[in-house]
Design an enzyme around this catalytic site. Structure first.
Site, short mmCIF file in Angstrom:
data_model
loop_
_atom_site.label_atom_id
_atom_site.label_comp_id
_atom_site.label_asym_id
_atom_site.label_seq_id
_atom_site.Cartn_x
_atom_site.Cartn_y
_atom_site.Cartn_z
N LYS A 95 5.71 4.12 4.81
CA LYS A 95 6.49 3.05 4.14
C LYS A 95 7.41 3.66 3.24
O LYS A 95 8.35 2.93 2.63
CB LYS A 95 5.51 2.22 3.38
N ARG A 113 0.75 -1.17 -0.07
CA ARG A 113 0.06 -0.16 -0.04
C ARG A 113 0.57 1.28 -0.22
O ARG A 113 1.98 1.29 0.69
CB ARG A 113 -0.96 -0.12 1.15
N LYS A 143 7.66 -12.89 1.77
CA LYS A 143 7.56 -13.64 0.37
C LYS A 143 8.60 -13.33 -0.52
O LYS A 143 9.14 -14.27 -1.00
CB LYS A 143 6.26 -13.13 -0.37
N THR A 189 4.81 -8.26 5.81
CA THR A 189 4.89 -9.78 5.18
C THR A 189 5.18 -9.98 3.91
O THR A 189 5.81 -10.95 3.34
CB THR A 189 3.37 -10.53 5.53
C1 26Q Z 1 -10.44 0.56 10.10
C2 26Q Z 1 -11.49 1.30 10.40
C3 26Q Z 1 -12.40 1.76 9.11
C4 26Q Z 1 -11.89 1.57 8.06
C5 26Q Z 1 -10.71 0.72 7.78
C6 26Q Z 1 -10.00 0.25 9.02
C7 26Q Z 1 -8.91 -0.52 8.60
C8 26Q Z 1 -8.77 -1.39 7.56
C9 26Q Z 1 -7.58 -2.20 7.26
C10 26Q Z 1 -7.74 -0.38 9.36
C11 26Q Z 1 -6.59 -1.05 9.01
C12 26Q Z 1 -6.61 -2.00 8.09
C13 26Q Z 1 -5.32 -2.85 7.80
C14 26Q Z 1 -4.19 -2.66 8.31
C15 26Q Z 1 -3.15 -3.81 8.03
O1 26Q Z 1 -3.13 -4.37 6.98
N1 26Q Z 1 -1.89 -3.70 8.71
C16 26Q Z 1 -0.88 -4.45 8.48
O2 26Q Z 1 -1.04 -5.78 9.10
C17 26Q Z 1 0.06 -6.74 8.55
C18 26Q Z 1 -0.19 -7.97 9.13
O3 26Q Z 1 -0.21 -8.09 10.54
C19 26Q Z 1 1.35 -5.96 8.99
O4 26Q Z 1 2.31 -7.01 8.61
C20 26Q Z 1 1.57 -4.66 8.66
O5 26Q Z 1 2.73 -4.34 9.19
C21 26Q Z 1 0.51 -3.67 8.98
O6 26Q Z 1 0.56 -2.52 8.56
#
Ligand code: 26Q
Length: 824
Positions: free
Chosen positions: A562, A557, A668, A664
């Protein structure tokens, strides 16, 4: 009746697959040879393989029921599954027979597989982690079920138009989805709105009811999750929202047919679209509806199963059930479980709380304050009135406990309260999750340490035993065995096939790093994979990558933390060196950057525009010929990564230290023999530990140094003192990359210059450029690079999600491994 489910086992040979394929194609789908639409071919093949999964699916569920064992439910708003066909072939071990079957039919697997829409029901790391975890649970034969939402529209499709990101809706279900089975028989009802009512019963106990709610139906769709060649098929249950039947009647009879159909629409809106932000878009009511919808439907489903088997005796419930919360997103499960146990199943508060705090576990995925979920108490109470009562009661009892431990410490009470006071009081979902959970974990050692030291410092003082680490992992089935068939073959020829379910065995490759013939084979595999990626870059970007060059890749992303910006600054620096003829001992390099920006994240979108603009200038300048290329790959997604990671030489993991919880993608790349250039952040630290400092390109401030820099960071001084950085910024300021759109990068330039830049881009520039110079030097020593590449794969064993899941199971879930009944 019994007899109707008794069928002979399906053949796993090519002829059986051909027969089934033909029947699906011509009878079920009603097509003929005049109508060889590729999607129907794909669907027929998928249904044929699905039948083989369904046989094993049933036998897995029978085995779990017979074992009467504990189960875990992985609750997640996101499951980023990608494609299922190849995964089914690999796990069923029918790769050969399927290819033979298609040959007999005159079809080509790659073209068919390419028809499948990615199941993009997630943003990035957190959603893909959930998918890798399901794969590992099935492979380890653990009774784990995923619960999620069946979004009608997944992650948007990204188009790039003149360097700008355009979002297109991803209507992934439009052509049908052969991998799901609707289960209307398990539909449940979920309520919103209305209010709580209290009444005292004859025995003097107080009971509550949630009345006058507007209800929505939750319809489950089950997706099979096959384990690796072990007969196990677990379940991912995804909920779709549907209107209840009654309003058709009620509203219709009242004469407002149109309003009634509109209401139907509103109900179905809940599962219409995935929120495309990976840092929370705070306070959106529809998002709260989605969260509660998932939590309530899933818990009702589990409790229905419990009552069926045990009646209303919940005394054994906690020993037999665990709910793992994937971040705070499903945390409504805490008050909802309390509500269902008290209001529907008649337990008292203490019994219900005892069950809740012994069944719920919480995984945190971020420290960024903007990503911490908060819900205004007013909105929460309007939508979920009964849940608000319960949250307030949890908080009151919790604060009483804190006050007992730290008498008179009112500041601590204010700090730790689940409800943050202020103009607009808010529920802190992370605190609610911590208070209610038996276990709280971070996703890499550093991240878990920072959780204890900062975000949950007060809670760690109170309950140190709750906090633990579970370093992330990825499934080696999808991310090595399937996506890199040539490397799979070479590894398996060399050390046997045991590594696929026992990844630490890859360390047996290390001795072969000293074998010149093996290194040559290793290189040949990488070259072929690079040619395949070059083909994709040509097709999707119109840019020629030379497979002989160093492939330098950053896909994830787009986020300021990042630091894709730091990557571009380095590319501009290389361009500057070419232009001033500082090119002795040059290493040709192709830089690939890909990733989606949240639609409302303006700076992230501007960074995409910068990458595309720099790419245009550099690639069009004959001076860079054979030396430097830059491409922005549109629509980065799971199926793109399957082509990218096998072809990457250098993996960019360059986040500001302390900001990336784990990462992650880094794992990979490592598995596929890429070397990492990275900061001491997230799982990079553990990757470097495993592979050794000599085989990792480290640079940058530490998390402690980043913290210490606050308030005394002077980027202007850094720029002034660094000739290379000064020249890069001058090029940017001169408008060299935006001649016809003056000023568009001013905000980016300003952010670099700002003393308040939280990502310290200028601070790490020198270290990064120097590390990149070392990368280039080492790459020219082909034999040395190959050795390091082999050692990276060999050291990647820790980063299998099998290890992660065994850690979860050992410390949190305590599930037995249960073999599926054999198919006979
Ligand atoms: C929350 C509320 C409203 C709308 C969206 C969200 C939302 C959605 C997705 C908040 C966060 C996320 C995703 C977060 C995410 O992908 N975090 C990542 O998680 C990975 C797995 O543990 C880590 O490797 C990454 O470092 C971390 O950024």
């Amino acid at each position: 009746m019994q007899g109707i489910t008794e069928l002979p086992a399906l053949g796993m040979d090519a002829d059986s697959i051909v027969d089934d394929f033909r029947r699906y194609f011509s009878h079920t789908l009603g097509r003929d040879k005049m109508c060889l639409a590729a999607y129907h071919v794909y669907t027929s093949l998928s249904l044929s393989l699905r039948d083989r999964l369904v046989e094993r699916w049933k036998n897995t569920q029978y085995a779990y029921e017979e074992a009467r064992c504990k189960r875990t439910y992985y609750l997640s708003l996101e499951f980023l599954m990608g494609r299922a066909l190849g995964n089914a072939m690999l796990n069923l071990d029918v790769n050969g027979p399927t290819k033979d079957a298609l040959r007999k039919l005159g079809l080509v697997l790659e073209e068919i597989a390419d028809q499948e829409h990615d199941a993009g029901l997630g943003n990035g790391g957190l959603g893909r982690l959930a998918a890798c975890f399901l794969d590992s649970c099935a492979t380890l034969q653990l009774p784990v079920m995923g619960y999620g939402i069946r979004y009608e529209y997944g992650m948007f499709r990204q188009k790039i138009d003149n360097g700008n990101q355009l979002e297109e809706p991803d209507h992934w279900l439009r052509d049908g989805n052969p991998w799901e089975i609707e289960r209307p028989e398990f539909m449940v009802r979920v309520g919103f709105g209305g209010h709580s009512e209290f009444h005292t019963r004859a025995d003097g106990t107080l009971r509550a009811r949630w009345v006058n709610s507007q209800d929505v139906m939750a319809v489950p769709y089950d997706v099979p999750i096959p384990g690796y060649r072990n007969g196990t098929v677990n379940t991912l249950r995804l909920w779709k929202a549907a209107a209840t039947d009654e309003f058709d009647l009620g509203e219709f009879n009242a004469g407002s047919y149109t309003e009634s159909v509109a209401a139907k629409n509103a109900a179905e809106h809940i599962t219409m679209v995935l929120y495309p932000n990976d840092a929370s878009e705070n306070g959106k009511e529809l998002r709260l509806r989605q969260q509660y919808f998932l939590a309530s439907a899933s818990l009702q489903d589990v409790l229905r199963g419990w009552v069926l088997a045990h009646g209303h005796d919940f005394s054994g419930f906690a020993a037999r059930n665990c709910f793992q919360l994937n971040d705070t997103h499903p945390t409504c499960a805490v008050p909802e479980l309390m509500r269902l146990l008290m209001d529907k199943h008649d337990l008292g508060w203490d019994a219900a709380w005892e069950i809740t705090r012994n069944t719920v576990a919480y995984t945190n995925h971020t420290l960024l304050p903007e990503a911490l979920e908060r819900w205004p108490v007013s909105m929460f109470g309007r939508l979920l009135p009964r849940l608000l009562d319960i949250v307030c009661e949890i908080n009151a009892r919790f604060l009483a406990e804190v006050a007992l431990r730290w008498p008179g410490d009112t500041d601590r009470l204010r700090r730790m309260s689940i409800i943050e006071e202020g103009n607009e009081p808010q529920i802190r979902m992370a605190y609610l999750a911590v208070v209610a959970s038996a276990s709280v974990n971070g996703v890499a050692e550093l991240h878990s340490q920072l959780l204890r030291q900062h975000l949950f410092h007060d809670f760690h003082e109170l309950w140190p035993e709750k906090f633990n680490n579970k370093t992330n992992g990825v499934t080696p089935r999808r991310w090595l065995a399937w996506s890199n068939p040539a490397l799979n073959a070479l590894i398996t020829r060399t050390i046997g096939e045991g590594w696929i379910t026992d990844l630490p065995r890859l360390k047996e490759l290390a001795v072969h790093a000293d074998d010149a013939a093996f290194r040559a084979e290793w290189r040949a595999v990488k070259q072929a994979n690079k040619a395949r990626l070059a083909e994709m870059v040509r097709r999707d970007c119109g840019i020629e990558f030379d497979p002989a060059a160093l492939f330098d890749v950053q896909v994830k992303r787009i986020h300021e933390y990042k630091r894709q910006l730091l990557n571009v600054l380095h590319v501009i620096h290389l361009y500057d060196r070419i232009k001033r003829n500082d090119t002795a001992d040059w290493t040709p390099r192709c830089v690939l950057i890909g990733g989606k920006a949240a639609p409302g994240y303006m700076i992230a979108k501007r960074i995409i525009k910068l990458i595309a603009s720099v790419a245009k200038v550099i690639n069009d300048d004959p001076a860079t010929d054979g030396m430097l290329k830059l491409a922005f790959l549109p629509d980065y997604r799971v199926s793109a990564m399957e082509v990218i990671c096998p072809a990457t030489d250098l993996s960019e993991q360059i986040s500001t230290a302390g900001k990336e919880a784990s990462g992650t993608g880094n794992m990979k790349f490592m598995m596929n023999g890429a070397l990492t250039i990275g900061t001491l952040d997230g799982a990079n630290i553990e990757i470097r530990e495993e592979v050794g400092a000599d085989n990792f390109f480290l640079f940058g401030l530490t998390a402690e140094e980043v913290d210490a820099a606050r308030g005394r960071y002077d980027p202007a001084a850094i720029v002034a003192a660094d000739e290379d950085l000064r020249r890069v910024i001058q090029l940017l300021e001169s408008g060299h990359f935006n001649l016809f759109e003056p000023g568009i990068f001013d905000s980016i330039i300003q952010s670099i210059y700002s003393a308040g830049d939280p990502w310290l881009t200028a601070a790490d520039f020198r270290g990064y450029v120097d590390a990149q110079r070392e990368v280039a030097r080492v790459y020219r020593d082909t034999e040395r690079w190959t050795r390091m590449s082999i050692l990276n794969t060999a050291a990647s064993g820790k980063f299998s999600s099998d290890r992660t899941i065994l850690d979860y199971n050992r410390d949190i879930w305590h599930l037995p491994q249960v073999a599926a009944w054999p198919v006979e």
